[in-house]
Design an enzyme around this catalytic site. Structure first.
Site, PDB file in Angstrom:
ATOM      1  CG  ASN A 458       0.180   0.172   2.211  1.00 29.19           C
ATOM      2  OD1 ASN A 458       1.174  -0.777   2.465  1.00 29.19           O
ATOM      3  ND2 ASN A 458      -0.526   0.615   3.423  1.00 29.19           N
ATOM      4  CB  CYS A 460       2.536   3.420   4.569  1.00 30.41           C
ATOM      5  SG  CYS A 460       1.389   5.092   4.800  1.00 30.41           S
ATOM      6  CD  GLU A 462       0.938   0.327   6.888  1.00 35.80           C
ATOM      7  OE1 GLU A 462      -0.234   0.886   7.236  1.00 35.80           O
ATOM      8  OE2 GLU A 462       1.864   0.724   5.922  1.00 35.80           O
TER       9      GLU A 462
END
Length: 777
Positions: A458, A460, A462
């Site tokens: 995604n 970020c 994670e």
């Protein structure tokens, strides 16, 4: 000195220095080590006019306290917070029309909820699911003394961004009321007989700042606004005109609601590929990325900031070289997209080729499917992107790569692997990206690999869950009851949804509350899935099928400093290993207990949870990796219980960046090292000093800052954590602009070999990077 003070209702009083002193006593209550006279001198120096307002006096106290904040006296930031808090109490009292007394400066909860529901600011469920008597009872459970846990920056952030305001922008809600309303809304669908106790438990967790909810949940829970409660989404784009434009529309709809978006483009044909047999007609992925870039800019998030979109492409895609140059500031602007973030999906085979300085081959996914003829069990064509090392029953990526390489009719571009890696590193030093996504490591550890493939992450890095494209099946005119309509039929793909919250390690671990905290966190996350209303239906469907959540952590460096553990040490690596094993154990147990109560997720059958492989592959049951907090027998017992009862959620653990919410909590972000001992929040007319959390003569020795740390120790700690994290970590690398290429490459090779699933930004002091607000859980 002033002669008159004007109150909010335009009532004027004579200025009274004694009242100024009493106000200072209130601000400094519990902070008696601070010098009251220094504070008062700063205040009076700012009150030069004959006539001042009450607000101006409050601001003078706040600014005077902030001016006294230093590394030696960081506690002044709490004095500033108390001054701001007093002002906040007064404004809420005036706006809500109640009398604020010094010893009880807050109003009742029921009138607030009733008024804001009637005004259309709060949701009706708050009155439909709770009686007046229950709301009064919950109001009595609110502990306003917990407002004193906030430092100035934290309280200011909470006040400016999250507290409910009326349509004229006036603050109506106080911090503890925000936490109670979130708890009430997240628990409103629970059975009536247990609802109140669950609300109280959720309030306990949030108000003590043992945890934080994700930014969308903090902002929107209980409010009747356009936003939703989930943080991020991941779409997989189908290689068709309809798929590409439908994806762009879905991105726009989700961005409008405040979500951060990840988009995997590895299935889209490369530049120069054929379209319907016409050769050299495809323009490749770059023009479509530029469209996503325009969408991110033009469809902002709830009217506050431009959308946040990350695009991912495989390192074996023919367009990868142009993709790696997307954000550079030189070259052909028609091939640039400066407002999106980008990530590259990397198999082990590529990293091996980099290390041995071998050649690397790039292919068009459309040509691979057409020429190679690989099929899945349903007869659907497969490309290289559909394989990883250890793919179930289909052969491994390296086998398929060798087959593609050997086929005489399949075109390719051949370049030295190290040249691609140089392009990656050049872009990272200039722009902070691309992110690195190690696809074989991710898919080997995927507990739901029998049900799908993880292609990318995604915004970020994670979130790592199964993905597949949504495919338009047919479009037809349908006439019924004299009405003619166009009906579009789609086969929904796995459209990933991220539901996040995080443990405040530096508060929860010393308080020894993890056993109590994690079960309520999991329930809160699970309830978000049922409460949330996502406009994009395939995302709503995927959310219901997998019920995936992402519990995370922040305040790691803060905790290590409190514990007296150096970042660059074997002790820190071991501490990470033991702590995150304990969190994971409690996390899985909580999801299993919830499954006993509410049922396991729909696709539990055939997963690594069901067959026990999840526990075995991580060394929990063989007795060779015995942790400090969880025994092998406990793991074996949990494995048996999970196989019998299931887990409620297909994925559980994901460590997000926690930018905004760690500021509110007054701690260090995520798993990152401290950036500076004394940082500054810049405003238009002044700078606010923000010292490291709990900075003292004891902790300062353990607060070695990010750019001074050997990044290999950060990688070792991330590696120790990764075994326990079923998804990923927003793991940043901190480098100096003058880092040698060989040293930079060694960091990447170390991260890959250490089993880290992804790396997030490469941060350099020369770069300013704008964080994703949605993922700030």
């Amino acid at each position: 000195m002033p002669q008159l003070v004007t109150k909010p209702n335009n009532r004027q009083l004579a200025f009274d220095e004694i009242r100024l002193s009493v106000y200072a006593d209130r601000v400094l209550k519990g902070l008696e080590t601070l010098d009251k006279e220094r504070l008062l001198r700063g205040v009076t120096s700012k009150l030069r006019r004959e006539e001042v307002t009450g607000d101006e006096i409050s601001n003078a106290f706040t600014m005077s306290a902030l001016e006294l904040v230093t590394k030696e006296e960081p506690i002044w930031k709490f004095a500033a917070a108390r001054s701001l808090l007093t002002s906040l109490y007064k404004k809420a009292a005036y706006n809500r029309r109640y009398k604020a007394y010094p010893d009880e400066p807050y109003g009742a909860l029921y009138p607030l909820i009733s008024e804001l529901v009637n005004k259309g600011i709060y949701r009706e469920e708050l009155l439909e699911c709770y009686t007046k008597e229950q709301i009064d009872e919950l109001g009595k459970c609110i502990d306003y003394s917990r407002d004193l846990l906030f430092d100035y920056i934290g309280l200011l952030t909470l006040s400016d961004r999250y507290l409910a305001r009326d349509f004229d922008g006036r603050v109506m809600e106080l911090p503890q009321e925000r936490y109670m309303v979130i708890a009430m809304y997240l628990m409103h669908t629970e059975p009536a007989e247990k609802r109140m106790e669950l609300v109280k438990e959720a309030y306990w967790a949030m108000s003590n700042i043992y945890m934080t909810a994700a930014t969308p949940t903090m902002s929107n829970a209980g409010k009747k606004v356009a936003g939703q409660l989930s943080s991020c989404f991941i779409d997989t784009v189908d290689d068709s005109l309809e798929g590409i434009f439908d994806s762009n529309t879905d991105v726009a709809r989700l961005s409008k609601m405040g979500g951060g978006i990840g988009v995997y483009l590895g299935k889209v044909r490369a530049r120069g590929s054929d379209i319907r047999g016409h050769k050299n007609t495809s323009s490749g992925v770059i023009p479509w990325i530029r469209q996503l870039n325009n969408t991110a800019v033009s469809v902002d998030q709830l009217g506050t900031r431009k959308g946040a979109v990350a695009v991912y492409l495989d390192v074996f895609h023919k367009d990868i070289l142009a993709f790696l140059d997307l954000k550079l500031n030189n070259g052909d602007e028609r091939m640039r997209a400066h407002d999106v973030f980008h990530g590259v999906c990397i198999p082990d085979l590529f990293m091996e080729a980099v290390e041995t300085r071998d050649e690397w081959n790039l292919f068009c996914p459309h040509e691979v499917k057409k020429v190679m003829g690989w099929k899945d069990e349903d007869g659907q064509p497969l490309g290289l992107e559909d394989f990883y090392d250890e793919t179930y029953g289909q052969g491994t990526f390296r086998e398929k790569y060798a087959e593609a390489l050997a086929h005489p009719l399949l075109s390719r571009i051949t370049v030295p692997a190290i040249d691609i890696m140089k392009r990656v590193m050049k872009s990272q030093l200039e722009t902070g990206t691309p992110y690195m996504f190690y696809r074989d490591t991710v898919n080997r550890a995927n507990p739901n690999r029998t049900h799908g493939m993880v292609y990318s992450s995604n915004l970020c890095t994670e979130i790592m869950q199964n993905q597949s494209p949504t495919v338009v099946e047919k479009e037809e005119l349908v006439t019924k009851d004299g009405q003619t309509r166009i009906v579009i039929s789609k086969i929904p793909g796995d459209f990933v949804v991220c539901n996040l919250n995080s443990i405040h390690l530096a508060r929860a671990v010393p308080a020894d509350v993890l056993e109590r905290l994690i079960p309520i966190q999991v329930r809160m996350l699970d309830n978000v899935i049922d409460i949330n209303n996502i406009e994009v239906l395939q995302a709503q469907y995927t959310n219901s099928q997998y019920r995936a959540v992402g519990l995370g952590t922040f305040g790691l460096h803060h905790l290590l400093a409190l514990e007296g553990i150096r970042w660059e040490s074997d002790a820190a690596v071991e501490y990470n290993d033991n702590l995150y094993e304990k969190i994971n154990y409690l996390l899985i147990r909580s999801s299993m207990e919830l499954a006993k109560e509410k049922g396991h997720y729909s696709k539990f059958k055939g997963s690594d949870w069901e067959n026990g492989a999840y526990f075995e592959s991580r060394g929990y049951t063989d007795g060779e990796h015995v942790g400090k907090f969880v025994t092998t027998e406990q793991w074996k017992e949990l494995q048996k219980e999970v196989q019998e009862n299931g887990v409620r959620n297909a994925w559980l653990f994901a460590i997000a960046p926690n930018g905004s919410t760690s500021i509110i909590a007054g701690s260090t972000a995520s798993i990152d090292p401290l950036y500076d001992l004394l940082s500054y929040e810049e405003k238009t007319t002044y700078k606010i000093a923000n010292p490291a959390p709990d900075l003292s003569e004891k902790t300062i020795w353990y607060y070695k800052t990010a750019f001074m740390l050997d990044q290999h120790w950060s990688i070792k700690m991330a590696s120790a954590r990764q075994r326990h994290v079923d998804q990923g970590q927003s793991f940043n690398l901190y480098v100096r602009p003058d880092i040698r290429a060989t040293d930079f490459l060694e960091l990447h090779l170390h991260a890959w070999k250490a089993g880290i699933k992804s790396t997030y930004y490469v941060r350099s002091r020369a770069l300013t990077i704008e964080e994703c607000e949605s993922c700030a859980s």
